[in-house]
Design an enzyme around this catalytic site. Structure first.
Site, short mmCIF file in Angstrom:
data_model
loop_
_atom_site.label_atom_id
_atom_site.label_comp_id
_atom_site.label_asym_id
_atom_site.label_seq_id
_atom_site.Cartn_x
_atom_site.Cartn_y
_atom_site.Cartn_z
N GLY A 188 0.71 -1.19 0.08
CA GLY A 188 -0.09 0.02 -0.09
C GLY A 188 0.91 1.20 -0.04
O GLY A 188 1.54 1.77 0.87
N ALA A 278 -0.52 -1.84 4.90
CA ALA A 278 -1.08 -0.71 5.10
C ALA A 278 -1.97 -0.34 3.94
O ALA A 278 -1.86 0.42 2.98
CB ALA A 278 0.01 0.24 5.24
N ASP A 321 -13.95 8.75 11.74
CA ASP A 321 -13.61 7.70 10.69
C ASP A 321 -15.02 6.62 10.58
O ASP A 321 -14.70 5.89 9.40
CB ASP A 321 -12.54 6.89 11.16
CG ASP A 321 -11.07 7.62 11.20
OD1 ASP A 321 -11.06 8.67 10.64
OD2 ASP A 321 -10.05 6.81 11.11
N HIS A 453 10.51 38.06 5.12
CA HIS A 453 11.41 37.79 4.47
C HIS A 453 12.67 37.31 5.48
O HIS A 453 12.74 38.21 6.18
CB HIS A 453 11.96 38.74 3.28
CG HIS A 453 13.16 38.26 2.71
ND1 HIS A 453 13.01 37.29 1.68
CD2 HIS A 453 14.45 38.54 2.68
CE1 HIS A 453 14.24 37.16 1.14
NE2 HIS A 453 15.26 37.89 2.00
C1 LIG Z 1 -0.36 5.07 11.59
C2 LIG Z 1 -1.28 6.18 11.40
C3 LIG Z 1 -1.03 7.60 10.92
C4 LIG Z 1 -2.00 8.67 10.93
N1 LIG Z 1 -1.53 9.87 10.74
C5 LIG Z 1 -2.51 10.80 10.90
C6 LIG Z 1 -2.08 12.21 10.51
O1 LIG Z 1 -1.07 12.54 10.47
N2 LIG Z 1 -3.05 13.17 10.56
C7 LIG Z 1 -4.51 13.00 10.50
O2 LIG Z 1 -5.43 13.79 10.45
N3 LIG Z 1 -4.79 11.55 10.67
C8 LIG Z 1 -3.82 10.45 10.71
N4 LIG Z 1 -4.36 9.00 10.83
C9 LIG Z 1 -5.87 9.12 10.91
C10 LIG Z 1 -6.51 9.40 12.36
O3 LIG Z 1 -5.71 8.66 13.40
C11 LIG Z 1 -8.06 8.92 12.47
O4 LIG Z 1 -8.31 9.69 11.41
C12 LIG Z 1 -8.70 9.43 13.75
O5 LIG Z 1 -7.83 8.91 14.80
C13 LIG Z 1 -10.01 9.18 13.62
O6 LIG Z 1 -10.59 9.73 14.84
P1 LIG Z 1 -11.78 9.21 15.41
O7 LIG Z 1 -12.09 9.77 16.81
O8 LIG Z 1 -13.02 9.10 14.53
O9 LIG Z 1 -11.63 7.60 15.82
P2 LIG Z 1 -10.42 6.83 16.71
O10 LIG Z 1 -9.27 7.46 16.73
O11 LIG Z 1 -10.21 5.57 15.81
O12 LIG Z 1 -11.13 6.74 17.99
C14 LIG Z 1 -12.04 5.63 18.28
C15 LIG Z 1 -12.04 5.42 19.62
O13 LIG Z 1 -13.15 4.70 20.00
C16 LIG Z 1 -13.13 3.63 20.79
N5 LIG Z 1 -14.24 2.73 20.74
C17 LIG Z 1 -14.54 1.92 19.48
N6 LIG Z 1 -15.57 1.33 19.60
C18 LIG Z 1 -15.89 1.56 21.18
C19 LIG Z 1 -16.99 0.93 21.70
N7 LIG Z 1 -17.84 0.27 21.39
N8 LIG Z 1 -16.91 1.29 22.98
C20 LIG Z 1 -15.92 2.21 23.71
N9 LIG Z 1 -15.00 2.42 22.63
C21 LIG Z 1 -14.89 2.33 21.58
C22 LIG Z 1 -11.67 3.05 20.17
O14 LIG Z 1 -11.14 2.17 21.24
C23 LIG Z 1 -10.68 4.27 19.88
O15 LIG Z 1 -10.21 4.68 21.13
C24 LIG Z 1 -3.27 8.09 11.17
C25 LIG Z 1 -3.87 6.96 11.23
C26 LIG Z 1 -2.98 5.87 11.53
C27 LIG Z 1 -3.16 4.54 11.84
#
Ligand SMILES: Cc1cc2nc3c(=O)[nH]c(=O)nc-3n(C[C@H](O)[C@H](O)[C@H](O)COP(=O)(O)OP(=O)(O)OC[C@H]3O[C@@H](n4cnc5c(N)ncnc54)[C@H](O)[C@@H]3O)c2cc1C
Length: 480
Positions: A188, A278, A321, A453
């Site tokens: 990927g 990935a 996400d 600058h």
């Molecule tokens: C290696 C890597 C690098 C990245 N780099 C970047 C970057 O540089 N910039 C950027 O913008 N994005 C980056 N991302 C993407 C970014 O991490 C995600 O877009 C972001 O974390 C999404 O946020 P979220 O709150 O939607 O979900 P998440 O951060 O996935 O959080 C969801 C949370 O919900 C919890 N959860 C899930 N289901 C339940 C449940 N039923 N009960 C209780 N808890 C639950 C999980 O444990 C988790 O802690 C990266 C991702 C990866 C993997």
């Protein structure tokens, strides 16, 4: 007695924890449910981003870049030193320390704002009730006026390369290597694959990236993706396009994996010491919704929401996400803020057209707005201004002259429709374009502003001037 809240958030990632803090700030009685535990078995807030995503990957990118500079980039400044070495466990340990600081920081922010943390797995039941199952198996039900689902995403697995977190790892495993693999494969060539591939390549791994698509970084402007392919290849990443992985065999004794793939030349084989899968991420909805919760999921597994993140059930929202759109931390957070503002009765909206994208390779790659190709396909006539960092005094001083800034403006109105940067501090520069575009800037407006600058930002100024043939420090292709 059943606890009642104005807002219950499931998930404490950048979507959920930001929503919870904002809700508490606006005077709403708020709880946030999270189940993620760190290696010590302790609850860790912050989601993918803080624990295994944005922050730890950037920590390793920065460490590996410093090592690379110390090895290859200092001589030109007259700094001579011999025998630079890398202590990988120390680098990974530093990363863990930053993660801990930040996740504890979220706990402190929750405390300071009066957000109740409910540890365990959250599940939405009918009637805006939420079941919380603790790690000890204890179950409690809470009630909410409003529920925000922010359960995030997890890496996609592919049958030809099943992750064992030893030889074949996902992005989480790739942040934990304790030694530099000699031969590293990455399946990927997306953002995560390129960033993690760059980390280990800078530390000495021989990195091969296998990408099924024929096109490199198809979402980026073509000029940028062309430059990125050229530069990353020069840095030593072997990027194989049109390479579709068909199978893999792990040799547990030798600790290596043979990967089979097909490309334009037919069937191929390659052996790696570590393989990172990935290939993207998928929404997490496992055990999140009771059958009668009323919330619907679309055909791709995302929770179905409208433009304001409302689900099919009044008072239930989903953000980040787990819903449509780019999987980015800042998009998740802004959706969280928008939803809470709307719960409070305020008119909040997100401009989805102006969410910046960044790839933290070196040079960084970042853009906001539309590509030249997309605009032309829509029949929009555009003027384009480009300024290379090779002509920037600040970039020369830093010995970091790769890449360029490209500003695209509507040919009729001069309104800026896209800013694309590959080069030093691209992520920061593109944000200036985003601010201007949010306020409807024209290329002429950007050109009339005073930029300090010598700064890298002057490249944005000059690219904006170049849109109408007015750049000072390069010969203009377009004449006024
Ligand atoms: C290696 C890597 C690098 C990245 N780099 C970047 C970057 O540089 N910039 C950027 O913008 N994005 C980056 N991302 C993407 C970014 O991490 C995600 O877009 C972001 O974390 C999404 O946020 P979220 O709150 O939607 O979900 P998440 O951060 O996935 O959080 C969801 C949370 O919900 C919890 N959860 C899930 N289901 C339940 C449940 N039923 N009960 C209780 N808890 C639950 C999980 O444990 C988790 O802690 C990266 C991702 C990866 C993997």
């Amino acid at each position: 007695m059943t606890q009642k809240f104005d807002v219950v958030v499931i998930g404490a990632g950048p979507g959920g924890y930001v929503a919870a803090i904002k809700a508490a700030q606006l005077g709403l009685k708020t709880a946030c449910i999270e189940k993620y535990q760190d290696k010590e078995g302790k609850l860790a807030l912050g989601g993918t981003c803080l624990n295994v995503g944005c922050i730890p990957s950037k920590a390793l990118l920065d460490s590996s870049w410093k090592f690379h500079e110390a090895q290859d980039g200092f001589k030109v400044h007259g700094i001579n030193h011999a025998g630079v070495t890398m202590d990988v466990p120390a680098m990974v340990g530093r990363k863990a320390g930053i993660v801990k600081n930040l996740t504890l920081g979220v706990s402190s922010l929750f405390k300071a704002n009066g957000v109740t943390v409910l540890e365990g797995h959250g599940k939405l039941l009918a009637g805006k009730k939420v079941e919380v199952t603790g790690s000890d198996g204890k179950v409690q039900i809470v009630e909410a006026e409003n529920v925000i689902l922010a359960s995030g995403s997890r890496p996609i697995d592919i049958p030809p390369a099943p992750v064992d977190q030893d030889v074949i790892v996902d992005s989480t495993g790739a942040l934990e290597f304790q030694a530099v693999p000699k031969r590293l494969g990455v399946i990927g060539a997306g953002v995560i694959g390129l960033e993690l591939g760059s980390v280990w390549s800078r530390l000495g791994a021989e990195v091969t990236v296998l990408e099924a698509l024929d096109k490199f970084l198809p979402a980026a402007d073509e000029a940028v993706s062309k430059e990125a392919l050229k530069t990353l290849t020069k840095q030593g990443l072997k990027i194989r396009l049109g390479a579709r992985v068909t199978g893999s065999t792990v040799d547990a004794k030798k600790k290596e994996v043979e990967v089979n793939y097909t490309d334009a030349d037919g069937e191929q084989k390659i052996v790696f010491d570590k393989l990172i899968v990935a290939v993207g991420r998928r929404p997490v909805t496992t055990e999140l919704l009771a059958a009668d919760s009323g919330v619907t999921i679309d055909e791709r597994g995302f929770i179905f929401v409208d433009d304001q993140c409302a689900t099919s059930v009044p008072g239930v929202y989903a953000i980040g996400d787990v819903v449509r759109g780019m999987m980015l931390a800042h998009k998740a957070s802004e959706e969280g803020i928008m939803v809470v503002e709307r719960i409070k009765g305020h008119k909040a909206q997100i401009n989805y057209d102006l969410i910046p994208s960044v790839i933290y390779t070196h040079p960084e790659i970042a853009w906001v707005g539309k590509t030249e190709q997309a605009l032309k396909a829509e029949g929009v006539e555009v003027n384009v201004g480009t300024f290379p960092f090779a002509a920037s005094g600040r970039a020369m001083a830093a010995n970091d002259t790769g890449g360029f800034v490209k500003v695209i403006a509507d040919a009729k109105t001069d309104r800026v429709l896209g800013v694309h940067v590959i080069g030093p501090s691209a992520a920061e520069l593109v944000q200036q374009g985003a601010i201007g575009m949010e306020f409807g800037t024209s290329a002429e407006d950007l050109g009339m502003m005073v930029f300090s600058h010598p700064t890298l930002s002057e490249a944005l100024h000059e690219a904006a001037l170049a849109v109408n043939g007015g750049a000072i420090h390069i010969a203009n292709r377009k004449k006024r």
